[in-house]
Design an enzyme around this catalytic site. Structure first.
Site, PDB file in Angstrom:
ATOM      1  CB  ALA A  98       4.654 -31.368  -3.390  1.00 19.98           C
ATOM      2  CB  THR A 134       1.256 -22.725  -5.588  1.00 20.35           C
ATOM      3  OG1 THR A 134       1.638 -23.245  -4.035  1.00 20.35           O
ATOM      4  CG2 THR A 134       2.115 -21.197  -5.485  1.00 20.35           C
ATOM      5  CD  GLN A 151      -0.090 -28.680  -8.516  1.00 21.56           C
ATOM      6  OE1 GLN A 151       0.256 -28.411  -7.331  1.00 21.56           O
ATOM      7  NE2 GLN A 151       0.371 -29.609  -9.110  1.00 21.56           N
ATOM      8  CE  LYS A 180      -2.104 -38.994   2.618  1.00 20.98           C
ATOM      9  NZ  LYS A 180      -3.648 -39.430   3.132  1.00 20.98           N
ATOM     10  CD  GLU A 233      -0.737 -36.770 -12.335  1.00 20.83           C
ATOM     11  OE1 GLU A 233      -1.735 -36.395 -12.849  1.00 20.83           O
ATOM     12  OE2 GLU A 233       0.563 -36.819 -12.639  1.00 20.83           O
TER      13      GLU A 233
END
Lengths: 708, 328, 260
Positions: A505, A604, A608, A671, A675
């Site tokens: 991103a 979205t 995630q 940022k 993960e």
């Protein structure tokens, strides 16, 4: 959210969603090709040794078989071309069970599969190194310099002086990525030009690795990957199957389709390695940390090293004067481990944050208070200031929203019928980085309407890249999203970073944003006019009657970013119900509070984060791959044995974001969330299980037998 | 898959005539297990006889109970009003198994013929006496967490995976079988077999025989029955341990208990010791616990499944308590 | 194959006129086929859908026109079985290898690649299609057994160019990420609506021993009944929300929280 004219920050539907809900999104094997042949791989049934002979006479004669490819007849390939995991059929050596040893190409999938079963292989077997429980007693130093012992202050020796000590070993099993789309490729040669339809998290990486391995130029290889059926790290680096498909296509002179079977996914495309993590914490009675040691033993392939950095979170999470982070490794006859969602941080945070919970119980202190008490003013691992740090905010806001006050600190005291209820908390972090990426913007004016096409060799593996780039461009150009056409997933497009390590991103959006600024500047210059208020690119196209205009921007992280430590942070809150009869655990509620800078699309982004929570729940409760050390293969080799969470395993999940404005790591203040979403989740669940039952499970997954 | 000749038949006689001509032929019902095994090259028929068109699909009340057509789908069986009302434990057990899609495909007869989920049985690179007699049992000293604690031999430690059959066992069902010579009724306890000398065999069905129906006798514990399943995830997973139980009560006294266990043996494990203990006893927590003790005392765990003893006890007690409460 | 001409909406017409003018005649004459579709996707990826939002939505809701099924060379088929069946309401006739599954027949022979192969062993649900009204796994169904049956795939759920409400609900609730399991999820969910209407029970049903009657599914019921469809991206809560909204017709709120 803030400015109603802005698209960024709005939870719009995915712009590619329509294709996914109508079955028209094209994944690798959905591409048709004229005269397609079908290939299947066959694999070794030993873990170490050498192929003595391959008997394929029957298979050769099997109806529809076009070619059988083994190390004896394959075209020469460069085994150091950048693919992961070896198995390129370049020698008779076997270094793990299930290594590819040949390809059958036939007219149909049915025929290729049936013929592969007619092939018999003889081996000279060597003794395999696979029994981790034994090998882990005598591990080696890792080769990678970044994995050398990291000692601060007095290191672990400070433990001796501590008033309160926690020393415990935590184990996490081998896990598999198991994207729903098994790795698959359609390879089409036109003369010397090769097109590979192949799900690729790193488009340019796949291109260069395929070219280098095939001993051809990168410009001869085109990767097409507009949709990826999940990757989670396993489609980051590419594996042998990509190039083996290309070789098969070359050798039979036809397009070839090759998809791994689900069973083959266990030993073809990496895995998350098993880890034994020893945590040693020394603290004062008041809960101030004095020392923190995190020692990890894991395994790697016999001929290549990958170790997930389990100590990474421990490096940066708490203020502690003395610390040790160390890694030891065991080479094993097993496929090379690889990046798996939240590499190192997800498994490492399970150990660290479980140990912190144990410390809190030992101290009879609220685990949130304990964490806040040890909040570091700067990144202790390198002395750099934080670009911003949201851990405390995440904990405090989360505690409020979750109803942490309702937690009963005494384990096993919150009971409804047969169910024991427990609350757990755990924190996580993941670095925020921007990687080099280029983007081209093409503007056109048709019937007084400006359209923009964004071109970037980014990938969207379900993260929402298409959508956030359209939103970024919409704001950057002054256009509605519906006038933006995003093109990605093609190596012919301007080169970009991969969708890995939460860099997607920030890297892609900044590239597009920079290109928007640049194209507006160039249009302004072209107009030769002065404006009181800076017009948008769209306005300039119209006012200056420009039919077509384009520009390219090559973006890098700001130089200033290097001076800071930039991370996403989170706090995870879990509520579990443990059935006291069955030992079955259900995560009934979960809240993840995340400080990840600017959230480009909350819809979205939430998805995630929720996906990360589901992964963490799988890690905590259900997922485990087991090797039979006598044979070196997996005893869990199907979705019936490897338990990915089902819909019913998941309760109410909530995602909360901190409105964080941190423009140090990159201009857009993005940022990354892919993960960090899994980091700390397993620990929060395990801590909740302890709160519910009083049982501290230090070996994942927490299956019912462990709670009897 | 190995190549096979395919034919669809329209009546049982035709099916039996065809299969008698070829010892390597197999009937195809729902296919949910057979195709899975054929893809793994565990099942290698060279002829498939599609019996999907046979009219063995009726679920009907009989004088003695209910008859389940062998080719009625699991979904239809679980949802049949007579079964939900009079045999709810059967509905519950069916619905505990697999997924909605699989239950829509799977047939009642086929459910009984499911083969073990032992991962060594499925992996043709591994030794397995069930798949390849004489090759050895890889699970005996391998990864045997999912395996048997009752009735196993050194040749085979596999467990039988069906949920439906556990309820049918507790319900004292029988299996109606047709061959070219005769029709026979096999009591449920004799249908599935322990590994014994022939681990390659799962049941007493002979080649050439076709299951036509499952007969379930009336019972008087419909309301007081339960199916408890413990598994590694909350849905769509095979049982670690499961228990089907029905209590015939006279007030708080148990006249008879019917109990079968899944996930513990090569066949549905009828908990005869627990049943014997409970006969004519009061339905109390203490008696349930003692009955569970009595059954599990005979268990012989393997290296990785000792937990099944404690888990089995808890599941038994819970099933009995739930059945006693009577709210299925 | 079909001789009835496709009536494109003005939005669809504009889309073709702009992006693939050279194919417009062919589309109007013989319908929107797979070749057109693949070409379209090559011209513009996801962004196309934004630029031509309405046209694209209408277009992609449409089933791609069935093309003639090309014959394979004789060696490519062993134990051939000719199957006549309906796929998305269109009668099809195809000669298949007896081993060919319905899934591979749809994908490799008929060109309907919406149904996905996630495991090929009935353990993931990505291949779910609706056969004679029931959701089943096409990977465990031999094509040869489909004689006379009617198969609905993800490509056949929309009514002409209007999305099935379940599809729309999945889009709104972001009931997917990578999208690979989505066709199976949606087929499963569509069939689930009928099951609920018929009052079918599940393992989560509180009282089994009652007569089946039409039910509004709780979240737990939806989750249990959808557990045969694995989603590795973890979109489960969104899938449950989408199904809830599609079943009740009432708006189910979407929650994302922000705090300073």
């Amino acid at each position: 959210m803030e400015d109603s004219n802005k698209s960024i920050g709005k939870g719009i539907n995915r712009i590619d969603g329509i294709l996914k809900i109508t079955g028209k999104a094209t994944y690798a094997t959905d591409y048709p090709a004229k005269n397609m042949a079908y290939a299947v791989l066959f694999k070794s049934t030993i873990a170490a040794g050498k192929i003595k002979s391959i008997e394929s006479t029957e298979a050769q004669k099997y109806p529809g078989v076009i070619k059988i490819i083994t190390h004896e007849n394959i075209l020469p390939l460069n085994t150091k071309g950048g693919l992961r995991g070896g198995a390129l059929l370049q020698s008779p050596e076997v270094t793990f069970h299930g290594q590819h040893i040949g390809i059958v190409v036939a007219e149909t999938f049915e025929q290729a599969t049936a013929a592969a079963h007619l092939i018999t292989v003889e081996y000279n077997q060597k003794e395999e190194k696979i029994d981790f429980d034994n090998l882990a007693k005598t591990p080696e130093m890792p080769k990678g310099k970044e994995l050398a012992d990291l000692v601060r202050g007095a290191g672990k020796s400070a433990l001796a002086d501590a008033e309160v000590k926690i020393e415990a070993s935590y184990e996490t099993p081998i896990e598999h990525h198991h994207p729903m789309e098994p790795h698959a490729t359609v390879a089409v040669w036109e003369g010397d030009q090769l097109t590979l339809y192949n799900g690729s998290q790193i488009i340019n990486g796949a291109q260069t690795a395929a070219a280098a391995t095939l001993n051809i130029k990168p410009e001869q290889v085109r990767i097409i990957s507009p949709f990826i059926g999940g990757g989670f790290g396993s489609k980051g680096g590419q594996w042998a199957n990509l190039v083996l498909t290309a070789v098969a296509a070359k050798m039979v002179g036809r397009p070839v389709k090759l998809a791994l079977t689900r069973q083959q996914m266990f030993n073809s495309v990496g895995l998350r390695q098993r880890n034994i993590q020893q945590l040693s914490i020394g603290a004062t009675k008041e809960g101030k940390l004095l020392t923190l040691a995190h020692e990890t033993i894991s395994h790697t392939a016999v001929d290549s090293e990958y170790i997930e950095p389990c100590g990474d979170c421990t490096k940066v999470m708490y203020e502690v004067p003395n610390s040790l982070i160390s890694y030891r490794v065991v080479p094993m006859n097993l496929i090379l481990p690889t990046y798996t969602r939240g590499p190192g941080k997800s498994t490492g945070s399970f150990a660290l944050e479980s140990a912190m919970d144990e410390l809190a119980y030992t101290l009879k202190m609220d685990p949130i208070e304990l964490r806040i008490k040890n909040e570091p003013a700067k990144d202790t691992s390198n002395g750099k200031p934080w670009s911003s740090r949201t851990t405390v905010k995440c904990l405090q806001e989360g505690a409020k929203a979750f109803g942490w006050a309702k937690r009963k600190p005494e384990p096993g005291t919150n009971k409804i019928g047969d169910d024991l209820i427990g609350y757990g908390v755990a924190c996580g972090t993941y670095p925020a980085r921007q990687r080099d990426s280029s983007a081209v913007i093409k503007l056109s004016l048709k019937n007084k309407v400006v359209y923009a096409t964004i071109e970037i060799a980014a990938s969207d593996l379900g993260t929402g890249t298409n959508t956030i780039l359209a939103q970024t461009a919409a704001d950057g150009l002054g256009l509605p999203v519906k006038q933006i056409n995003v093109k990605l997933g093609d190596s012919d497009l301007p080169p970009a970073a991969g969708s890995v390590g939460s860099v997607g991103a920030s890297s892609f959006a900044n590239a597009v944003n920079d290109a928007c600024i640049k194209i507006t500047d160039e249009l302004l210059a072209k107009s030769g006019k002065q404006f009181f208020v800076r017009p948008t690119a769209a306005q300039l196209m119209i006012s200056e009657y420009i039919a077509d205009f384009q520009t390219r921007s090559d973006s890098k992280a700001p130089a200033e970013a290097e001076k800071y430590s930039a991370h996403s942070f989170n706090a995870n809150f879990a509520e579990v119900r443990v059935n006291s009869v069955t030992g079955m655990v259900k995560v009934t509620r979960f809240l993840a509070v995340t400080g990840a800078g600017k959230i480009l699309n909350p819809k979205t982004a939430r998805s995630q984060i929720i996906g990360g929570i589901v992964w963490g729940i799988g890690m905590a409760l259900t997922e485990e791959s087991i090797i039979d050390p006598r044979y070196g293969n997996f005893a869990t080799r199907s979705f019936a044995d490897y338990h990915v969470p089902t819909n019913l395993d998941i309760g109410d999940l909530d995602a909360m974001f901190i409105n964080e404005k941190d423009f140090i790591p990159n201009k857009m203040g993005v940022k990354g969330i892919g993960e960090v979403g899994i980091v700390g989740v397993a620990a929060a669940v395990a801590n909740a299980v302890f709160n519910a039952t009083g049982k501290r499970v230090r070996s994942l997954p927490i299956t019912p037998d462990k709670l009897l | 898959m190995k190549p096979f000749k395919f034919s669809a038949v329209n009546n049982p006689a035709e099916a039996i005539t065809l299969i008698n001509k070829n010892t390597d032929a197999a009937f195809l019902g729902g296919g949910t297990n057979l195709l899975d095994l054929m893809k793994e090259h565990v099942a290698l028929p060279n002829e498939i006889i599609d019996i999907g068109n046979l009219s063995l699909k009726e679920i009907k009340a009989t004088a003695s109970g209910i008859s389940l057509g062998a080719l009625a789908k699991n979904t239809e069986t679980a949802n049949h009003p007579l079964i939900r009302k009079n045999f709810p434990v059967l509905s519950k057990a069916i619905l505990a198994g697999a997924s909605a899609q699989i239950r829509n495909m799977a047939t009642n007869g086929g459910n009984l013929l499911q083969r073990t989920r032992c991962s060594y049985f499925y992996d043709i690179a591994m030794p397995c006496n069930k798949r390849n007699p004489g090759s050895g049992c890889a699970a005996l000293e391998g990864f045997n967490r999912m395996h048997a604690i009752f009735g196993w031999t050194r040749d085979c430690v596999a467990v039988y995976p069906s949920d439906m059959a556990i309820a049918l066992s507790a319900l004292n069902a029988s299996v109606k079988v047709l061959s070219s010579e005769r029709e026979r009724i096999i009591p449920f306890r004799d249908f599935h077999i322990l590994p014994g000398a022939h681990p390659e065999k799962d049941n007493s069905l002979q080649h050439g025989e076709l299951i036509t129906a499952i007969e379930v006798p009336k019972n008087d514990f419909a309301e007081h029955s339960a199916y408890v399943k413990i598994r590694d995830r909350n849905s769509y997973a095979f049982a670690l341990v499961s228990v089907a139980a029905g209590l015939t009560l006279n007030g708080n006294t148990i006249q008879t208990a019917s109990i079968a266990m899944g996930g513990v043996a090569h066949k549905p494990w009828r908990a005869l010791n627990a049943e014997a203990y409970l006969k004519d006893k009061a339905a109390t927590a203490a008696n349930f616990a003692k009955a569970a003790e009595a059954e599990m005392a005979l268990a012989q765990p393997l290296a990785h499944n000792k937990f099944k003893i404690e888990m089995g006890k808890k599941a038994l007690i819970n099933a009995l308590e739930t059945a006693f409460k009577g709210n299925i | 194959m079909k001789n009835n001409k496709t009536k494109l909406t003005p939005e669809e017409h504009r889309l073709f006129g702009d992006l693939m003018p050279e194919e417009l005649e062919d589309v109007l004459h013989s319908g929107f086929n797979r070749r057109h579709f693949v070409k379209l996707m090559g011209l513009a990826t996801a962004g196309l859908l934004a630029s031509y939002a309405l046209g694209a939505e209408q277009l992609f809701a449409r089933a791609v026109e069935m093309e003639d099924i090309p014959n394979l060379i004789p060696e490519a088929i062993e134990n051939g079985v000719t199957v006549n069946f309906k796929v998305n309401s269109t009668p099809r006739n195809v000669l298949v290898d007896s081993r060919m599954t319905l899934l591979d027949t749809l994908r490799e022979r008929i060109g309907l690649t919406g149904s996905k192969k996630g495991c090929d062993h009935g353990q993931c649900g990505a291949c779910t299609v609706i056969v004679d009204g029931h959701r089943v796994l096409s990977c465990l169904t031999l094509a040869a057994t489909c004689q006379g049956k009617s198969v609905i795939t993800i490509e056949g759920l929309a009514k002409d160019n209007e999305l099935n409400p379940m599809q729309a609900a999945f889009l709104k609730h972001d009931g997917f990420q990578c999208g690979f399991c989505t066709p199976g999820q949606i087929c499963s969910a569509v069939a689930l609506m009928k099951e609920a209407k018929e009052g079918q029970a599940s393992f989560a049903t509180k009282k089994l021993s009652t007569d089946p009657k039409s039910i509004i599914l709780s979240e737990e019921e939806i989750a249990e009944r959808m557990s045969g469809n694995i989603c590795r991206c973890g979109a489960y809560p969104n899938i449950v929300a989408a199904i809830k909204e599609a079943q009740t017709g009432k708006n189910v709120p979407q929650n994302w929280l922000f705090t300073d």
